[in-house]
Design an enzyme around this catalytic site. Structure first.
Site, PDB file in Angstrom:
ATOM      1  N   ARG A 123       0.897  -1.168   0.000  1.00 11.76           N
ATOM      2  CA  ARG A 123       0.000   0.000   0.000  1.00 11.76           C
ATOM      3  C   ARG A 123       0.919   1.197   0.000  1.00 11.76           C
ATOM      4  O   ARG A 123       1.666   1.420   0.942  1.00 11.76           O
ATOM      5  CB  ARG A 123      -0.906  -0.024   1.231  1.00 11.76           C
ATOM      6  N   HIS A 126       1.769   7.182   1.692  1.00 10.06           N
ATOM      7  CA  HIS A 126       0.667   8.137   1.596  1.00 10.06           C
ATOM      8  C   HIS A 126       0.392   8.757   2.960  1.00 10.06           C
ATOM      9  O   HIS A 126       0.955   8.341   3.978  1.00 10.06           O
ATOM     10  CB  HIS A 126      -0.593   7.443   1.059  1.00 10.06           C
ATOM     11  N   HIS A 128      -3.113  11.140   5.104  1.00 10.75           N
ATOM     12  CA  HIS A 128      -4.518  11.569   4.989  1.00 10.75           C
ATOM     13  C   HIS A 128      -4.935  12.383   6.205  1.00 10.75           C
ATOM     14  O   HIS A 128      -4.204  12.476   7.189  1.00 10.75           O
ATOM     15  CB  HIS A 128      -5.458  10.382   4.779  1.00 10.75           C
ATOM     16  N   GLU A 132      -5.268   6.920  11.630  1.00 14.30           N
ATOM     17  CA  GLU A 132      -5.494   5.538  11.186  1.00 14.30           C
ATOM     18  C   GLU A 132      -5.114   4.559  12.292  1.00 14.30           C
ATOM     19  O   GLU A 132      -3.964   4.512  12.724  1.00 14.30           O
ATOM     20  CB  GLU A 132      -4.658   5.269   9.930  1.00 14.30           C
ATOM     21  N   HIS A 171       2.926   7.223   5.853  1.00 15.99           N
ATOM     22  CA  HIS A 171       3.144   5.810   6.208  1.00 15.99           C
ATOM     23  C   HIS A 171       2.989   4.905   4.995  1.00 15.99           C
ATOM     24  O   HIS A 171       2.529   5.342   3.930  1.00 15.99           O
ATOM     25  CB  HIS A 171       2.177   5.404   7.313  1.00 15.99           C
ATOM     26  N   GLU A 194     -10.476   5.412   1.858  1.00 11.01           N
ATOM     27  CA  GLU A 194      -9.162   4.940   1.424  1.00 11.01           C
ATOM     28  C   GLU A 194      -8.855   5.408  -0.002  1.00 11.01           C
ATOM     29  O   GLU A 194      -7.704   5.408  -0.433  1.00 11.01           O
ATOM     30  CB  GLU A 194      -9.108   3.409   1.522  1.00 11.01           C
TER      31      GLU A 194
HETATM   32 MN    MN Z   1      -3.318   5.179   5.487  1.00 12.69          MN
END
Ligand code: MN
Ligand code: MN
Length: 415
Positions: A123, A126, A128, A132, A171, A194
Protein backbone atom coordinates in the site's frame (compact mmCIF):
# COMPACT_ATOMS: atom_id res chain seq x y z
CA UNK A 1 -61.65 0.29 13.27
CA UNK A 2 -58.76 -1.36 15.14
CA UNK A 3 -58.38 -4.84 13.63
CA UNK A 4 -56.85 -6.11 16.86
CA UNK A 5 -59.55 -4.87 19.23
CA UNK A 6 -60.67 -7.59 21.57
CA UNK A 7 -64.10 -7.86 19.93
CA UNK A 8 -62.64 -8.29 16.45
CA UNK A 9 -60.05 -10.80 17.57
CA UNK A 10 -62.72 -12.80 19.37
CA UNK A 11 -64.91 -12.89 16.28
CA UNK A 12 -61.87 -13.84 14.17
CA UNK A 13 -61.09 -16.51 16.75
CA UNK A 14 -64.59 -17.88 16.52
CA UNK A 15 -64.09 -18.36 12.80
CA UNK A 16 -60.47 -19.54 12.76
CA UNK A 17 -60.08 -21.40 16.07
CA UNK A 18 -59.09 -20.87 19.65
CA UNK A 19 -55.36 -20.25 18.99
CA UNK A 20 -56.12 -16.97 17.27
CA UNK A 21 -58.09 -15.77 20.26
CA UNK A 22 -55.13 -16.56 22.51
CA UNK A 23 -52.76 -14.53 20.33
CA UNK A 24 -54.84 -11.41 19.95
CA UNK A 25 -56.43 -11.18 23.36
CA UNK A 26 -53.18 -11.27 25.35
CA UNK A 27 -52.47 -8.19 27.44
CA UNK A 28 -49.04 -6.66 27.95
CA UNK A 29 -47.10 -8.89 30.32
CA UNK A 30 -43.56 -9.52 31.55
CA UNK A 31 -41.35 -9.99 28.47
CA UNK A 32 -44.17 -8.79 26.22
CA UNK A 33 -44.52 -5.15 27.16
CA UNK A 34 -45.94 -3.09 24.34
CA UNK A 35 -49.36 -1.60 23.69
CA UNK A 36 -50.33 -2.48 21.06
CA UNK A 37 -48.44 -5.76 21.38
CA UNK A 38 -45.57 -6.37 18.95
CA UNK A 39 -43.83 -9.51 17.77
CA UNK A 40 -44.76 -12.79 16.13
CA UNK A 41 -45.96 -14.40 19.38
CA UNK A 42 -48.78 -11.85 19.47
CA UNK A 43 -49.85 -12.32 15.88
CA UNK A 44 -52.37 -14.32 13.92
CA UNK A 45 -50.18 -16.92 12.14
CA UNK A 46 -51.73 -15.90 8.81
CA UNK A 47 -50.39 -12.39 9.26
CA UNK A 48 -46.86 -13.76 9.57
CA UNK A 49 -46.90 -15.12 6.03
CA UNK A 50 -44.83 -13.28 3.42
CA UNK A 51 -46.41 -14.20 0.09
CA UNK A 52 -44.67 -11.49 -1.95
CA UNK A 53 -41.23 -11.51 -3.59
CA UNK A 54 -38.38 -12.43 -1.27
CA UNK A 55 -34.77 -13.54 -1.13
CA UNK A 56 -34.68 -16.66 1.06
CA UNK A 57 -30.88 -16.74 1.28
CA UNK A 58 -30.69 -13.17 2.58
CA UNK A 59 -33.67 -13.76 4.90
CA UNK A 60 -31.90 -16.73 6.46
CA UNK A 61 -29.00 -14.52 7.51
CA UNK A 62 -31.15 -12.14 9.55
CA UNK A 63 -33.63 -14.14 11.69
CA UNK A 64 -33.98 -11.42 14.33
CA UNK A 65 -34.59 -8.74 11.70
CA UNK A 66 -37.31 -10.72 9.91
CA UNK A 67 -38.95 -11.61 13.21
CA UNK A 68 -37.78 -9.29 16.00
CA UNK A 69 -38.11 -10.21 19.68
CA UNK A 70 -41.41 -8.95 21.14
CA UNK A 71 -39.39 -6.64 23.40
CA UNK A 72 -38.10 -4.67 20.39
CA UNK A 73 -39.86 -1.37 19.72
CA UNK A 74 -39.58 1.85 17.73
CA UNK A 75 -37.39 3.05 14.91
CA UNK A 76 -33.63 3.37 15.02
CA UNK A 77 -31.03 4.11 12.32
CA UNK A 78 -29.54 1.00 10.75
CA UNK A 79 -26.62 -0.10 12.95
CA UNK A 80 -25.62 -3.14 10.89
CA UNK A 81 -23.38 -3.05 7.83
CA UNK A 82 -20.77 -5.37 6.39
CA UNK A 83 -17.57 -5.49 4.39
CA UNK A 84 -19.17 -8.57 2.79
CA UNK A 85 -21.49 -6.37 0.68
CA UNK A 86 -18.95 -3.70 -0.29
CA UNK A 87 -17.18 -3.65 -3.68
CA UNK A 88 -13.50 -4.52 -3.67
CA UNK A 89 -10.91 -2.42 -5.46
CA UNK A 90 -8.55 -5.13 -6.68
CA UNK A 91 -5.07 -4.32 -7.95
CA UNK A 92 -1.87 -6.28 -8.46
CA UNK A 93 -0.55 -6.85 -4.94
CA UNK A 94 -3.81 -6.71 -3.02
CA UNK A 95 -7.31 -5.34 -2.59
CA UNK A 96 -9.37 -3.11 -0.31
CA UNK A 97 -13.03 -2.45 0.46
CA UNK A 98 -14.58 0.00 2.87
CA UNK A 99 -17.62 0.98 4.92
CA UNK A 100 -17.68 4.78 5.24
CA UNK A 101 -20.45 7.08 6.38
CA UNK A 102 -21.46 7.44 2.71
CA UNK A 103 -22.73 3.84 2.92
CA UNK A 104 -23.49 3.65 6.66
CA UNK A 105 -25.18 6.84 7.84
CA UNK A 106 -24.98 6.23 11.61
CA UNK A 107 -21.18 5.86 11.49
CA UNK A 108 -20.09 9.48 11.80
CA UNK A 109 -17.11 8.99 14.14
CA UNK A 110 -15.39 6.04 12.44
CA UNK A 111 -15.01 4.64 8.92
CA UNK A 112 -13.56 1.21 8.20
CA UNK A 113 -11.35 -0.37 5.55
CA UNK A 114 -10.66 -4.09 5.05
CA UNK A 115 -7.42 -4.65 3.13
CA UNK A 116 -5.42 -7.60 1.84
CA UNK A 117 -1.77 -7.36 0.78
CA UNK A 118 -0.14 -10.31 -0.97
CA UNK A 119 3.44 -11.30 -0.08
CA UNK A 120 5.42 -8.23 -1.16
CA UNK A 121 2.22 -6.29 -1.95
CA UNK A 122 2.57 -2.60 -1.02
CA UNK A 123 0.00 0.00 0.00
CA UNK A 124 1.94 2.94 -1.33
CA UNK A 125 3.49 5.72 0.77
CA UNK A 126 0.67 8.14 1.60
CA UNK A 127 -1.02 10.28 4.25
CA UNK A 128 -4.52 11.57 4.99
CA UNK A 129 -6.63 13.88 7.15
CA UNK A 130 -7.89 11.24 9.60
CA UNK A 131 -5.86 9.24 12.10
CA UNK A 132 -5.49 5.54 11.19
CA UNK A 133 -5.91 2.68 13.68
CA UNK A 134 -5.72 -0.95 12.49
CA UNK A 135 -5.82 -4.57 13.69
CA UNK A 136 -4.14 -7.42 11.81
CA UNK A 137 -6.39 -10.48 11.41
CA UNK A 138 -4.20 -12.72 9.23
CA UNK A 139 -0.56 -13.05 8.22
CA UNK A 140 2.08 -10.42 8.74
CA UNK A 141 2.82 -6.94 7.51
CA UNK A 142 5.64 -4.36 7.70
CA UNK A 143 4.65 -0.78 8.53
CA UNK A 144 6.67 2.41 8.12
CA UNK A 145 5.79 5.86 9.48
CA UNK A 146 7.51 9.21 10.10
CA UNK A 147 6.57 11.70 12.84
CA UNK A 148 6.85 15.52 12.56
CA UNK A 149 10.10 15.51 14.59
CA UNK A 150 11.75 13.33 11.96
CA UNK A 151 11.63 10.09 13.95
CA UNK A 152 11.14 7.14 11.58
CA UNK A 153 9.49 3.92 12.75
CA UNK A 154 9.57 0.53 10.98
CA UNK A 155 8.00 -2.58 12.53
CA UNK A 156 6.52 -5.97 11.60
CA UNK A 157 3.06 -6.89 12.90
CA UNK A 158 1.01 -10.11 13.00
CA UNK A 159 -2.46 -11.34 14.06
CA UNK A 160 -3.86 -9.41 17.04
CA UNK A 161 -1.36 -6.55 16.60
CA UNK A 162 -2.42 -2.93 16.17
CA UNK A 163 -0.93 0.13 14.57
CA UNK A 164 -1.85 3.80 15.01
CA UNK A 165 -0.79 6.64 12.74
CA UNK A 166 -1.84 10.13 13.90
CA UNK A 167 -3.59 12.34 11.34
CA UNK A 168 -1.26 13.48 8.59
CA UNK A 169 1.70 11.24 9.49
CA UNK A 170 3.06 9.61 6.28
CA UNK A 171 3.14 5.81 6.21
CA UNK A 172 3.20 2.60 4.15
CA UNK A 173 2.15 -1.05 4.56
CA UNK A 174 3.58 -4.20 2.97
CA UNK A 175 2.59 -7.89 3.07
CA UNK A 176 5.28 -10.29 4.35
CA UNK A 177 6.14 -13.99 4.33
CA UNK A 178 4.41 -16.65 2.32
CA UNK A 179 0.89 -15.51 3.25
CA UNK A 180 0.97 -11.72 3.06
CA UNK A 181 -1.61 -10.16 5.37
CA UNK A 182 -5.18 -9.02 5.92
CA UNK A 183 -6.22 -6.28 8.33
CA UNK A 184 -8.96 -3.81 9.17
CA UNK A 185 -8.36 -0.07 9.46
CA UNK A 186 -10.55 2.28 11.49
CA UNK A 187 -10.22 5.98 10.64
CA UNK A 188 -11.28 8.45 13.34
CA UNK A 189 -13.58 10.30 10.90
CA UNK A 190 -16.71 8.70 9.45
CA UNK A 191 -16.20 10.18 5.99
CA UNK A 192 -12.52 9.28 5.53
CA UNK A 193 -12.12 7.11 2.41
CA UNK A 194 -9.16 4.94 1.42
CA UNK A 195 -9.74 6.35 -2.08
CA UNK A 196 -9.10 9.87 -0.83
CA UNK A 197 -5.50 9.80 0.39
CA UNK A 198 -2.49 11.90 -0.58
CA UNK A 199 -0.18 9.64 -2.59
CA UNK A 200 3.55 10.13 -2.99
CA UNK A 201 3.44 9.10 -6.67
CA UNK A 202 0.68 11.62 -7.44
CA UNK A 203 2.65 14.52 -5.99
CA UNK A 204 5.94 13.59 -7.66
CA UNK A 205 4.27 13.13 -11.08
CA UNK A 206 2.51 16.50 -10.76
CA UNK A 207 5.56 18.56 -9.82
CA UNK A 208 7.76 20.21 -12.52
CA UNK A 209 10.95 18.15 -13.10
CA UNK A 210 13.27 21.12 -12.37
CA UNK A 211 11.60 21.59 -8.98
CA UNK A 212 12.04 17.87 -8.23
CA UNK A 213 15.75 18.12 -9.05
CA UNK A 214 16.18 21.23 -6.92
CA UNK A 215 14.10 19.88 -4.03
CA UNK A 216 15.93 16.57 -3.71
CA UNK A 217 19.37 17.75 -4.83
CA UNK A 218 19.75 15.18 -7.60
CA UNK A 219 19.85 15.57 -11.42
CA UNK A 220 16.53 15.75 -13.32
CA UNK A 221 17.47 12.54 -15.15
CA UNK A 222 17.15 10.58 -11.94
CA UNK A 223 13.36 11.04 -12.15
CA UNK A 224 12.90 10.17 -15.82
CA UNK A 225 11.14 6.81 -15.16
CA UNK A 226 8.71 7.80 -12.41
CA UNK A 227 5.15 6.45 -12.71
CA UNK A 228 2.79 8.99 -14.28
CA UNK A 229 -0.25 7.49 -12.55
CA UNK A 230 -0.48 6.59 -8.90
CA UNK A 231 0.09 3.05 -7.64
CA UNK A 232 -2.22 2.89 -4.56
CA UNK A 233 -1.68 -0.87 -4.07
CA UNK A 234 1.02 -2.56 -6.16
CA UNK A 235 3.07 -5.74 -6.24
CA UNK A 236 6.54 -5.07 -4.84
CA UNK A 237 9.52 -7.11 -3.80
CA UNK A 238 9.60 -8.51 -0.31
CA UNK A 239 11.70 -6.36 2.02
CA UNK A 240 14.96 -7.44 3.64
CA UNK A 241 15.40 -8.19 7.35
CA UNK A 242 13.54 -5.86 9.74
CA UNK A 243 16.75 -4.80 11.53
CA UNK A 244 18.25 -3.74 8.22
CA UNK A 245 15.22 -1.57 7.35
CA UNK A 246 15.24 -0.08 10.86
CA UNK A 247 18.95 0.74 10.64
CA UNK A 248 18.47 2.43 7.25
CA UNK A 249 16.11 5.06 8.75
CA UNK A 250 17.68 5.48 12.20
CA UNK A 251 19.54 8.76 11.60
CA UNK A 252 16.53 10.90 12.58
CA UNK A 253 16.26 9.39 16.06
CA UNK A 254 13.59 7.28 17.76
CA UNK A 255 9.94 8.23 18.35
CA UNK A 256 9.00 8.48 22.05
CA UNK A 257 6.30 5.80 21.78
CA UNK A 258 5.92 2.81 19.45
CA UNK A 259 3.26 3.11 16.74
CA UNK A 260 2.37 -0.62 17.07
CA UNK A 261 0.92 -2.63 19.96
CA UNK A 262 0.22 -6.33 20.65
CA UNK A 263 -3.47 -6.29 21.67
CA UNK A 264 -3.97 -10.05 21.24
CA UNK A 265 -1.30 -10.83 23.84
CA UNK A 266 -2.26 -8.44 26.67
CA UNK A 267 -3.73 -9.65 29.97
CA UNK A 268 -7.54 -9.28 29.75
CA UNK A 269 -9.17 -6.59 31.91
CA UNK A 270 -12.14 -8.97 32.32
CA UNK A 271 -11.94 -12.75 31.99
CA UNK A 272 -14.09 -15.69 33.07
CA UNK A 273 -15.48 -18.99 31.72
CA UNK A 274 -17.75 -17.04 29.33
CA UNK A 275 -15.03 -15.04 27.61
CA UNK A 276 -12.51 -12.23 27.87
CA UNK A 277 -12.08 -8.54 27.13
CA UNK A 278 -8.69 -7.11 26.16
CA UNK A 279 -8.04 -3.40 26.04
CA UNK A 280 -5.67 -1.02 24.26
CA UNK A 281 -6.06 2.71 24.83
CA UNK A 282 -3.71 5.65 25.35
CA UNK A 283 -2.88 4.45 28.88
CA UNK A 284 -1.15 1.35 27.46
CA UNK A 285 -0.84 2.00 23.71
CA UNK A 286 0.51 5.51 24.27
CA UNK A 287 0.76 6.49 20.60
CA UNK A 288 -2.98 5.85 20.14
CA UNK A 289 -4.12 9.29 21.23
CA UNK A 290 -7.54 9.35 19.55
CA UNK A 291 -8.62 5.67 19.51
CA UNK A 292 -9.36 3.15 22.26
CA UNK A 293 -10.12 -0.47 21.40
CA UNK A 294 -11.47 -3.59 23.11
CA UNK A 295 -10.99 -7.09 21.71
CA UNK A 296 -13.96 -9.09 23.01
CA UNK A 297 -14.29 -12.89 23.01
CA UNK A 298 -17.66 -14.39 23.97
CA UNK A 299 -18.16 -18.16 24.38
CA UNK A 300 -21.13 -19.99 22.80
CA UNK A 301 -24.36 -19.15 24.65
CA UNK A 302 -22.75 -16.41 26.75
CA UNK A 303 -23.89 -12.78 26.92
CA UNK A 304 -21.80 -9.60 26.85
CA UNK A 305 -23.48 -7.84 29.75
CA UNK A 306 -25.93 -4.92 29.43
CA UNK A 307 -23.79 -1.76 29.39
CA UNK A 308 -23.02 1.51 27.67
CA UNK A 309 -20.11 3.83 26.97
CA UNK A 310 -20.51 7.40 28.31
CA UNK A 311 -17.71 9.00 26.30
CA UNK A 312 -17.78 7.62 22.73
CA UNK A 313 -19.66 5.76 20.00
CA UNK A 314 -18.72 2.07 19.56
CA UNK A 315 -17.70 0.86 16.07
CA UNK A 316 -17.43 -2.93 15.79
CA UNK A 317 -15.67 -5.26 13.40
CA UNK A 318 -16.87 -8.85 13.80
CA UNK A 319 -13.87 -11.15 13.38
CA UNK A 320 -15.36 -14.63 13.90
CA UNK A 321 -18.46 -16.45 15.10
CA UNK A 322 -21.97 -15.07 15.09
CA UNK A 323 -24.28 -13.26 17.44
CA UNK A 324 -27.19 -10.97 18.04
CA UNK A 325 -26.93 -7.41 19.35
CA UNK A 326 -29.79 -5.39 20.84
CA UNK A 327 -29.44 -1.62 21.22
CA UNK A 328 -31.61 0.50 23.56
CA UNK A 329 -32.33 4.24 23.29
CA UNK A 330 -34.78 6.77 24.72
CA UNK A 331 -38.29 6.63 23.25
CA UNK A 332 -38.32 3.79 24.18
CA UNK A 333 -36.44 2.27 21.27
CA UNK A 334 -34.98 -1.23 21.23
CA UNK A 335 -33.68 -2.94 18.09
CA UNK A 336 -32.01 -6.27 17.42
CA UNK A 337 -29.74 -7.23 14.52
CA UNK A 338 -27.80 -10.36 13.58
CA UNK A 339 -24.04 -10.28 12.96
CA UNK A 340 -21.50 -12.63 11.39
CA UNK A 341 -17.79 -12.51 10.54
CA UNK A 342 -16.93 -9.53 8.35
CA UNK A 343 -19.86 -7.43 9.58
CA UNK A 344 -19.68 -3.94 11.05
CA UNK A 345 -21.81 -2.73 13.98
CA UNK A 346 -22.29 0.72 15.48
CA UNK A 347 -23.69 1.89 18.82
CA UNK A 348 -24.09 5.59 19.53
CA UNK A 349 -22.58 7.00 22.72
CA UNK A 350 -24.55 6.13 25.89
CA UNK A 351 -27.03 3.81 24.14
CA UNK A 352 -27.49 0.59 26.12
CA UNK A 353 -26.53 -2.66 24.43
CA UNK A 354 -25.82 -6.36 24.93
CA UNK A 355 -24.62 -9.16 22.66
CA UNK A 356 -25.55 -12.85 22.72
CA UNK A 357 -23.35 -15.48 21.08
CA UNK A 358 -25.93 -17.42 19.03
CA UNK A 359 -23.43 -19.78 17.36
CA UNK A 360 -21.46 -22.88 18.31
CA UNK A 361 -18.02 -21.23 18.06
CA UNK A 362 -16.35 -18.47 20.03
CA UNK A 363 -17.60 -15.06 18.95
CA UNK A 364 -14.90 -12.42 18.60
CA UNK A 365 -15.14 -8.79 17.61
CA UNK A 366 -13.10 -5.66 18.12
CA UNK A 367 -14.85 -2.54 19.44
CA UNK A 368 -13.26 0.78 18.46
CA UNK A 369 -13.96 4.11 20.19
CA UNK A 370 -12.90 7.61 19.16
CA UNK A 371 -11.51 8.55 22.57
CA UNK A 372 -8.12 8.35 24.28
CA UNK A 373 -9.56 6.43 27.27
CA UNK A 374 -12.00 3.50 27.30
CA UNK A 375 -15.07 3.92 29.56
CA UNK A 376 -17.93 1.53 30.28
CA UNK A 377 -20.94 1.64 32.60
CA UNK A 378 -22.33 -1.78 33.57
CA UNK A 379 -26.07 -1.90 34.29
CA UNK A 380 -25.67 -4.56 36.99
CA UNK A 381 -22.79 -2.62 38.55
CA UNK A 382 -24.97 0.48 38.74
CA UNK A 383 -28.02 -1.29 40.20
CA UNK A 384 -25.92 -3.25 42.69
CA UNK A 385 -24.28 -0.03 43.85
CA UNK A 386 -27.48 1.96 44.35
CA UNK A 387 -29.33 1.69 47.70
CA UNK A 388 -31.27 -1.60 47.39
CA UNK A 389 -34.58 -0.18 48.67
CA UNK A 390 -34.39 2.53 45.98
CA UNK A 391 -33.85 -0.03 43.21
CA UNK A 392 -36.56 -2.34 44.62
CA UNK A 393 -39.13 0.48 44.43
CA UNK A 394 -38.25 1.19 40.76
CA UNK A 395 -38.54 -2.44 39.68
CA UNK A 396 -41.30 -3.57 42.07
CA UNK A 397 -38.97 -6.30 43.30
CA UNK A 398 -38.08 -7.53 46.76
CA UNK A 399 -35.03 -5.96 48.38
CA UNK A 400 -33.58 -9.44 48.91
CA UNK A 401 -33.74 -10.19 45.17
CA UNK A 402 -32.10 -6.85 44.35
CA UNK A 403 -29.30 -7.71 46.79
CA UNK A 404 -28.62 -10.87 44.76
CA UNK A 405 -27.72 -8.90 41.58
CA UNK A 406 -24.17 -9.66 40.49
CA UNK A 407 -21.96 -6.80 41.70
CA UNK A 408 -18.56 -7.55 40.16
CA UNK A 409 -18.75 -5.95 36.67
CA UNK A 410 -18.28 -9.38 35.05
CA UNK A 411 -18.22 -8.10 31.46
CA UNK A 412 -19.53 -11.42 30.18
CA UNK A 413 -22.13 -13.69 31.81
CA UNK A 414 -22.44 -16.27 33.27
CA UNK A 415 -19.37 -16.00 35.50
MN1 MN B 1 -3.32 5.18 5.49
MN1 MN C 1 -20.01 -1.94 24.24
Amino acid sequence: MDPFSRRNVLSLGAAAGATVTAFGARAATFGNPDSPLEGAVNSNPKSLQEPGPKNPVLDSQFPDVGSPPQTDIGDMPQFWSSFNIMPKRIQAGGWARQVTQADFQISDAISGVNMRLAPGGIRELHWHLAAEWAIVTNGSCRVTVLDPDGHAYVQDVGPGDLWFFPAGYPHSLQGLGKDGCEFVIAFDQGHQSEYNTLLVTDWIAHTPPDILAENFGVPVDAFKSIPLNDLWIFQGQEPGPLAQDQASVASGGIAPNPFTFGLGGVTPIMSNKSGALRLADSRTFKASTTIAAALETIKPGAVREMHWHPNADEWQYWIKGEGRMTVFDAGPRSKTADFKAGDVGYVKRSQGHFIKNTGTEDLQFVAVFKTPVYQEISLSDWLSHTPPALVAQHLNMSVSDVKRFIDSRPGIMPV
